[in-house]
Motif scaffolding. Structure first.
Motif, PDB file in Angstrom:
ATOM      1  N   HIS A  47       0.754  -1.030  -0.081  1.00 13.18           N
ATOM      2  CA  HIS A  47      -0.028   0.001   0.001  1.00 13.18           C
ATOM      3  C   HIS A  47       0.835   1.349   0.097  1.00 13.18           C
ATOM      4  CE1 HIS A  47      -2.159   3.144   2.122  1.00 13.18           C
ATOM      5  NE2 HIS A  47      -3.255   2.823   1.207  1.00 13.18           N
ATOM      6  N   GLU A  48       1.950   1.186   0.622  1.00 11.01           N
ATOM      7  CA  GLU A  48       2.888   2.329   0.848  1.00 11.01           C
ATOM      8  C   GLU A  48       3.580   2.590  -0.515  1.00 11.01           C
ATOM      9  OE1 GLU A  48       3.947   4.954   3.480  1.00 11.01           O
ATOM     10  OE2 GLU A  48       1.993   4.095   4.225  1.00 11.01           O
ATOM     11  N   LYS A  49       3.951   1.560  -1.234  1.00 10.88           N
ATOM     12  CA  LYS A  49       4.706   1.509  -2.455  1.00 10.88           C
ATOM     13  C   LYS A  49       3.569   2.198  -3.310  1.00 10.88           C
ATOM     14  CE  LYS A  49       8.890  -0.003  -1.549  1.00 10.88           C
ATOM     15  NZ  LYS A  49       9.724   0.939  -1.687  1.00 10.88           N
ATOM     16  N   ILE A  50       2.686   1.770  -3.362  1.00 11.62           N
ATOM     17  CA  ILE A  50       1.651   2.266  -4.481  1.00 11.62           C
ATOM     18  C   ILE A  50       1.149   3.702  -4.029  1.00 11.62           C
ATOM     19  CG2 ILE A  50      -1.026   1.830  -5.211  1.00 11.62           C
ATOM     20  CD1 ILE A  50      -0.488  -1.224  -4.746  1.00 11.62           C
ATOM     21  N   TRP A  51       0.994   3.982  -3.075  1.00 18.17           N
ATOM     22  CA  TRP A  51       0.783   5.385  -2.621  1.00 18.17           C
ATOM     23  C   TRP A  51       1.874   6.211  -2.849  1.00 18.17           C
ATOM     24  CZ3 TRP A  51      -3.661   7.255  -0.343  1.00 18.17           C
ATOM     25  CH2 TRP A  51      -3.452   8.597   0.105  1.00 18.17           C
ATOM     26  N   GLN A  52       3.045   5.871  -2.760  1.00 13.41           N
ATOM     27  CA  GLN A  52       4.146   6.821  -3.129  1.00 13.41           C
ATOM     28  C   GLN A  52       4.018   6.906  -4.670  1.00 13.41           C
ATOM     29  OE1 GLN A  52       7.596   4.948  -1.516  1.00 13.41           O
ATOM     30  NE2 GLN A  52       7.014   5.520   0.518  1.00 13.41           N
ATOM     31  N   PHE A  53       3.796   6.021  -5.389  1.00 16.06           N
ATOM     32  CA  PHE A  53       3.936   5.655  -6.845  1.00 16.06           C
ATOM     33  C   PHE A  53       2.909   6.953  -7.431  1.00 16.06           C
ATOM     34  CE2 PHE A  53       1.930   4.311 -11.031  1.00 16.06           C
ATOM     35  CZ  PHE A  53       3.386   4.248 -11.874  1.00 16.06           C
ATOM     36  N   PHE A  54       1.586   6.736  -6.782  1.00 15.14           N
ATOM     37  CA  PHE A  54       0.609   7.742  -7.467  1.00 15.14           C
ATOM     38  C   PHE A  54       0.675   9.257  -6.600  1.00 15.14           C
ATOM     39  CE2 PHE A  54      -1.486   3.813  -8.373  1.00 15.14           C
ATOM     40  CZ  PHE A  54      -1.752   4.023  -9.630  1.00 15.14           C
ATOM     41  N   GLN A  55       1.646   9.292  -5.792  1.00 13.78           N
ATOM     42  CA  GLN A  55       1.772  10.768  -5.154  1.00 13.78           C
ATOM     43  C   GLN A  55       2.427  11.700  -6.322  1.00 13.78           C
ATOM     44  OE1 GLN A  55       3.715  10.582  -1.372  1.00 13.78           O
ATOM     45  NE2 GLN A  55       1.777  11.495  -0.384  1.00 13.78           N
ATOM     46  N   LYS A  56       1.963  12.783  -6.463  1.00 13.73           N
ATOM     47  CA  LYS A  56       2.580  13.668  -7.454  1.00 13.73           C
ATOM     48  C   LYS A  56       3.426  14.737  -6.695  1.00 13.73           C
ATOM     49  CE  LYS A  56      -1.524  13.833 -10.529  1.00 13.73           C
ATOM     50  NZ  LYS A  56      -2.591  14.421 -10.753  1.00 13.73           N
ATOM     51  N   PRO A  57       4.644  15.012  -7.253  1.00  5.52           N
ATOM     52  CA  PRO A  57       5.583  15.935  -6.554  1.00  5.52           C
ATOM     53  C   PRO A  57       4.840  17.252  -6.513  1.00  5.52           C
ATOM     54  CG  PRO A  57       6.496  15.212  -8.805  1.00  5.52           C
ATOM     55  CD  PRO A  57       5.060  14.473  -8.541  1.00  5.52           C
ATOM     56  N   THR A  58       5.141  17.937  -5.380  1.00  5.21           N
ATOM     57  CA  THR A  58       4.649  19.129  -5.133  1.00  5.21           C
ATOM     58  C   THR A  58       5.631  20.300  -6.169  1.00  5.21           C
ATOM     59  OG1 THR A  58       5.897  19.636  -3.285  1.00  5.21           O
ATOM     60  CG2 THR A  58       3.792  18.663  -2.857  1.00  5.21           C
ATOM     61  N   SER A  59       4.835  21.208  -6.587  1.00  2.51           N
ATOM     62  CA  SER A  59       5.628  22.022  -7.440  1.00  2.51           C
ATOM     63  C   SER A  59       5.519  23.384  -6.492  1.00  2.51           C
ATOM     64  CB  SER A  59       5.122  22.387  -8.750  1.00  2.51           C
ATOM     65  OG  SER A  59       3.672  22.525  -8.830  1.00  2.51           O
ATOM     66  N   GLU A  60       6.858  24.263  -6.613  1.00  6.09           N
ATOM     67  CA  GLU A  60       6.820  25.448  -5.801  1.00  6.09           C
ATOM     68  C   GLU A  60       6.998  26.527  -6.614  1.00  6.09           C
ATOM     69  OE1 GLU A  60       9.659  25.104  -2.560  1.00  6.09           O
ATOM     70  OE2 GLU A  60       8.985  23.135  -2.212  1.00  6.09           O
TER      71      GLU A  60
END
Length: 60
Positions: A47-60
């Motif tokens: 679940h953590e691996k999948i969660w990390q895969f779908f998280q988008k990087p934050t743009s500043e």
């Protein structure tokens, strides 16, 4: 991985305590405490691996 291991230890303790209190049996409590947290910990890891895969990087 350390987070996953500490979660497994906590989960084992909680599962054993609940199963023992419900069943009154160390054997049943032990079996449930080994099987259920093991399966749940493996599921949590993926679940953590999948969660990390779908998280988008934050743009500043």
């Amino acid at each position: 991985m350390f987070k996953t291991i500490t979660f497994a230890i906590m989960h084992f303790t909680v599962a054993f305590t609940v199963a023992y209190l419900i069943s009154g049996s160390f054997l049943v409590g032990g079996l449930i405490a080994i099987i259920e947290p093991t399966v749940n910990t493996i599921a949590y890891y993926f679940h953590e691996k999948i969660w990390q895969f779908f998280q988008k990087p934050t743009s500043e």
